[in-house]
Scaffold this active site. Structure first.
Site, PDB file in Angstrom:
ATOM      1  N   SER A  79      30.002  39.166  37.253  1.00 55.79           N
ATOM      2  CA  SER A  79      29.482  40.501  37.545  1.00 55.79           C
ATOM      3  C   SER A  79      27.955  40.515  37.534  1.00 55.79           C
ATOM      4  O   SER A  79      27.306  39.709  36.866  1.00 55.79           O
ATOM      5  CB  SER A  79      29.991  41.503  36.511  1.00 55.79           C
ATOM      6  OG  SER A  79      31.397  41.512  36.490  1.00 55.79           O
TER       7      SER A  79
HETATM    8  N1  SAH Z   1      33.590  39.436  33.473  1.00 52.99           N
HETATM    9  C1  SAH Z   1      33.823  38.413  34.427  1.00 52.99           C
HETATM   10  C2  SAH Z   1      34.275  39.043  35.724  1.00 52.99           C
HETATM   11  C3  SAH Z   1      35.062  38.137  36.531  1.00 52.99           C
HETATM   12  S1  SAH Z   1      35.734  38.861  37.994  1.00 52.99           S
HETATM   13  C4  SAH Z   1      32.573  37.601  34.660  1.00 52.99           C
HETATM   14  O1  SAH Z   1      31.475  38.159  34.558  1.00 52.99           O
HETATM   15  O2  SAH Z   1      32.677  36.410  34.966  1.00 52.99           O
HETATM   16  C5  SAH Z   1      37.237  39.548  37.415  1.00 52.99           C
HETATM   17  C6  SAH Z   1      38.209  38.592  36.780  1.00 52.99           C
HETATM   18  O3  SAH Z   1      39.411  39.312  36.544  1.00 52.99           O
HETATM   19  C7  SAH Z   1      38.597  37.393  37.642  1.00 52.99           C
HETATM   20  O4  SAH Z   1      38.376  36.222  36.936  1.00 52.99           O
HETATM   21  C8  SAH Z   1      40.087  37.611  37.920  1.00 52.99           C
HETATM   22  O5  SAH Z   1      40.839  36.421  38.023  1.00 52.99           O
HETATM   23  C9  SAH Z   1      40.487  38.438  36.717  1.00 52.99           C
HETATM   24  N2  SAH Z   1      41.716  39.215  36.896  1.00 52.99           N
HETATM   25  C10 SAH Z   1      42.167  39.869  37.993  1.00 52.99           C
HETATM   26  N3  SAH Z   1      43.339  40.463  37.747  1.00 52.99           N
HETATM   27  C11 SAH Z   1      43.653  40.192  36.447  1.00 52.99           C
HETATM   28  C12 SAH Z   1      44.739  40.527  35.582  1.00 52.99           C
HETATM   29  N4  SAH Z   1      45.790  41.268  35.997  1.00 52.99           N
HETATM   30  N5  SAH Z   1      44.709  40.081  34.325  1.00 52.99           N
HETATM   31  C13 SAH Z   1      43.689  39.327  33.858  1.00 52.99           C
HETATM   32  N6  SAH Z   1      42.642  38.971  34.606  1.00 52.99           N
HETATM   33  C14 SAH Z   1      42.613  39.397  35.896  1.00 52.99           C
END
Ligand code: SAH
Length: 231
Positions: A79
């Site tokens: 993010s």
């Molecule tokens: N806070 C993280 C954001 C990553 S993007 C960072 O800064 O790196 C969002 C993440 O949510 C992705 O890694 C994706 O695989 C995960 N995601 C999507 N759906 C999900 C679910 N149902 N349960 C857990 N994680 C999920």
């Protein structure tokens, strides 16, 4: 590439960075976040210290302290720093939470920021490879108050509920009922809601009583979708 084979703590030189990953460049990002309205100084100090460049591929190092989202592979993104700051600031509004649940570990950057501000962080990620990488990165940073789960965040993590704070870093269309249930009375959740690639809105939801939730709009955002199932 980050050397994912190494399990050793990052060296001082890796941690400190140089050139576009140096402290001077990180401080410039913190000034920008402050100008954009992030006023929690303790949070800004934590974000000043957490080395974002160690969470992204080395090829992207020179952009690690740009105020932008960056790809982390598998169609996912780390993010934007402003969004991490905004969400975390909202979660800290009632003081520092003891127990935080994070849905969407990704590369673990937001997790690391939370770990410096809360007593314990529980983080759930649906992609096994990202969960394992994030776990390793936090281990190499010697951050020890985080528990990782490879699972579907729609279900939360009921074993450790209730949570004082819940943060969701991918967008569902509607708030998952399990997360509402696992939020402590008096606690708050920060969650982006909306359809994929359309206007999404970041919400702060407080649980006022057992059966009463109060949503509050923070701002317009763009997140990857919260997807069901694990991979
Ligand atoms: N806070 C993280 C954001 C990553 S993007 C960072 O800064 O790196 C969002 C993440 O949510 C992705 O890694 C994706 O695989 C995960 N995601 C999507 N759906 C999900 C679910 N149902 N349960 C857990 N994680 C999920």
């Amino acid at each position: 590439m980050l050397d994912h084979k190494s399990t050793q703590p990052f060296t001082q030189a890796e941690y400190l960075g140089s050139g576009l990953t140096s402290q001077r460049v990180r401080d410039r990002l913190m000034s920008l976040l402050y100008q954009q309205g992030i006023k929690n100084l303790e949070l800004l100090e934590v974000m000043r210290r957490v080395p974002r460049h160690l969470f992204v591929d080395e090829a992207l190092n020179s952009h690690a302290y740009d105020n932008t989202a960056l790809p982390i592979g598998y169609g996912q993104t780390i993010s934007q720093p402003y969004v991490v700051a905004k969400m975390t600031e909202a979660l800290l509004q009632n003081g520092k939470p003891e127990k935080v649940l994070e849905i969407g570990t990704g590369c673990g950057y937001q997790t690391a920021v939370l770990a410096c501000l809360a007593k314990k962080v529980y983080t759930v990620e649906r992609l096994a490879v990202l969960s394992a990488q994030a776990h390793l990165t936090l281990q190499r940073l010697q951050i020890k108050n985080v528990a990782f789960q490879h699972g579907d965040g729609f279900a939360g993590w009921p074993e450790h509920a209730p949570y004082d704070a819940i943060i969701v870093t991918a967008a569902p269309e509607h708030t998952p009922p399990a997360l509402l249930q696992q939020l402590a009375v008096g606690g708050q959740m920060v969650i982006p809601l909306g359809k994929q690639r359309q206007n999404q809105t970041l919400y702060q939801i407080r649980r006022l009583r057992e059966d009463q939730y109060q949503p509050h709009t923070l701002e317009a955002v763009l997140f990857v979708p919260l997807q069901t199932g694990v991979a």
